[in-house]
Design a protein around this motif. Structure first.
Motif, PDB file in Angstrom:
ATOM      1  N   UNK A 265     -15.488  40.325  51.107  1.00 27.06           N
ATOM      2  CA  UNK A 265     -16.594  39.823  51.816  1.00 27.06           C
ATOM      3  C   UNK A 265     -16.264  39.114  53.345  1.00 27.06           C
ATOM      4  N   UNK A 266     -15.124  38.487  53.244  1.00 25.14           N
ATOM      5  CA  UNK A 266     -14.804  38.071  54.541  1.00 25.14           C
ATOM      6  C   UNK A 266     -14.499  39.189  55.373  1.00 25.14           C
ATOM      7  N   UNK A 267     -13.528  39.931  54.848  1.00 25.28           N
ATOM      8  CA  UNK A 267     -13.190  41.124  55.794  1.00 25.28           C
ATOM      9  C   UNK A 267     -14.321  41.897  56.349  1.00 25.28           C
ATOM     10  N   UNK A 268     -15.227  42.421  55.261  1.00 18.85           N
ATOM     11  CA  UNK A 268     -16.578  43.116  55.798  1.00 18.85           C
ATOM     12  C   UNK A 268     -17.306  42.420  56.625  1.00 18.85           C
ATOM     13  N   UNK A 269     -17.622  41.101  56.668  1.00 16.67           N
ATOM     14  CA  UNK A 269     -18.163  40.192  57.564  1.00 16.67           C
ATOM     15  C   UNK A 269     -17.277  40.326  59.069  1.00 16.67           C
ATOM     16  N   UNK A 270     -16.099  40.227  59.116  1.00 15.71           N
ATOM     17  CA  UNK A 270     -15.112  40.315  60.353  1.00 15.71           C
ATOM     18  C   UNK A 270     -15.632  41.569  60.895  1.00 15.71           C
ATOM     19  N   UNK A 271     -15.241  42.538  60.016  1.00 16.64           N
ATOM     20  CA  UNK A 271     -15.765  43.810  60.656  1.00 16.64           C
ATOM     21  C   UNK A 271     -16.942  44.153  61.096  1.00 16.64           C
ATOM     22  N   UNK A 272     -17.976  43.718  60.720  1.00 17.37           N
ATOM     23  CA  UNK A 272     -19.483  43.867  61.095  1.00 17.37           C
ATOM     24  C   UNK A 272     -19.487  43.038  62.428  1.00 17.37           C
ATOM     25  N   UNK A 273     -18.738  41.852  62.345  1.00 18.11           N
ATOM     26  CA  UNK A 273     -19.136  41.097  63.718  1.00 18.11           C
ATOM     27  C   UNK A 273     -18.274  41.655  64.791  1.00 18.11           C
TER      28      UNK A 273
END
Length: 206
Positions: free
Chosen positions: A160-168
């Motif tokens: 979830x953290x990695x996906x959030x950073x990627x999205x940002x």
């Protein structure tokens, strides 16, 4: 000797990628051949094919390599640093002008910006960008799991953290391309990541 060989390979890979970006920006994606990219670097098309399966992969590799270095940078941050502070610093380090000094041509940062516009606008590149993003996100999730003592197979958190950073990062890059007046990517990225770290509070009405 092995280290020198690996460095030469990395330099050739980077040179081919930059050449693919430069030529695509100048001529358009459909007007660039693998032969053109190889010739610009002074190697054979066969050598190009030893590094990349397509010109789309060559162009997207700049984004992929930059993203993979984020995970490496996170692993090197101080162990007692809060996760989101470490993540923000790891991401921003990859977008500072000239992070690949030994492998980049003059004006590399400006060329990457031009290449970014191409990557975001060219349909033929979008599949390769998605693949590169998935590889980078998996690597970042692994680095987050190591840092937080979570398990990649059992825990949702690192993914979830990695996906959030990627999205940002993706949102900041797309806003960078469309913003009028222009906003520097060096300003957009910390803003996007800081908002994410704060839990995306609702913006104050203007």
């Amino acid at each position: 000797m092995g280290g020198l060989r690996e460095r030469k390979k990395a330099e050739t890979r980077a040179a081919l990628s930059w050449a693919a970006i430069r030529l695509t920006v100048a001529r358009g994606f459909d007007n660039v051949l693998v032969d053109d990219i190889a010739q610009a670097v002074g190697v054979s098309p066969r050598t190009f094919n030893n590094y990349f399966s397509s010109k789309a992969e060559a162009i997207a590799s700049r984004h992929l390599d930059r993203s993979l270095r984020t995970a490496q940078a996170l692993r090197l941050r101080p162990a007692d640093e809060p996760l989101w502070t470490a993540l923000i610093e790891a991401v921003l380090a990859q977008f500072a002008p000239g992070p690949e000094v030994e492998q980049s041509p003059p004006g590399a940062h400006a060329e990457w910006v031009d290449g970014l516009r191409v990557m975001l606008a060219e349909p033929a590149l979008q599949g390769e960008m998605l693949r590169a993003g998935a590889v980078a996100e998996a690597e970042l999730a692994a680095a987050v799991a190591e840092r937080t003592g979570t398990d990649l197979r059992r825990d949702l958190y690192p993914h979830l953290v990695a996906a959030s950073v990627s999205a940002a990062v993706n949102a900041a890059m797309r806003h960078f391309v469309r913003a009028d007046p222009p906003i520097p990517i060096e300003r957009l990225l910390p803003d996007a990541l800081a908002q994410l770290a704060a839990g995306l509070p609702a913006p104050t009405p203007r």
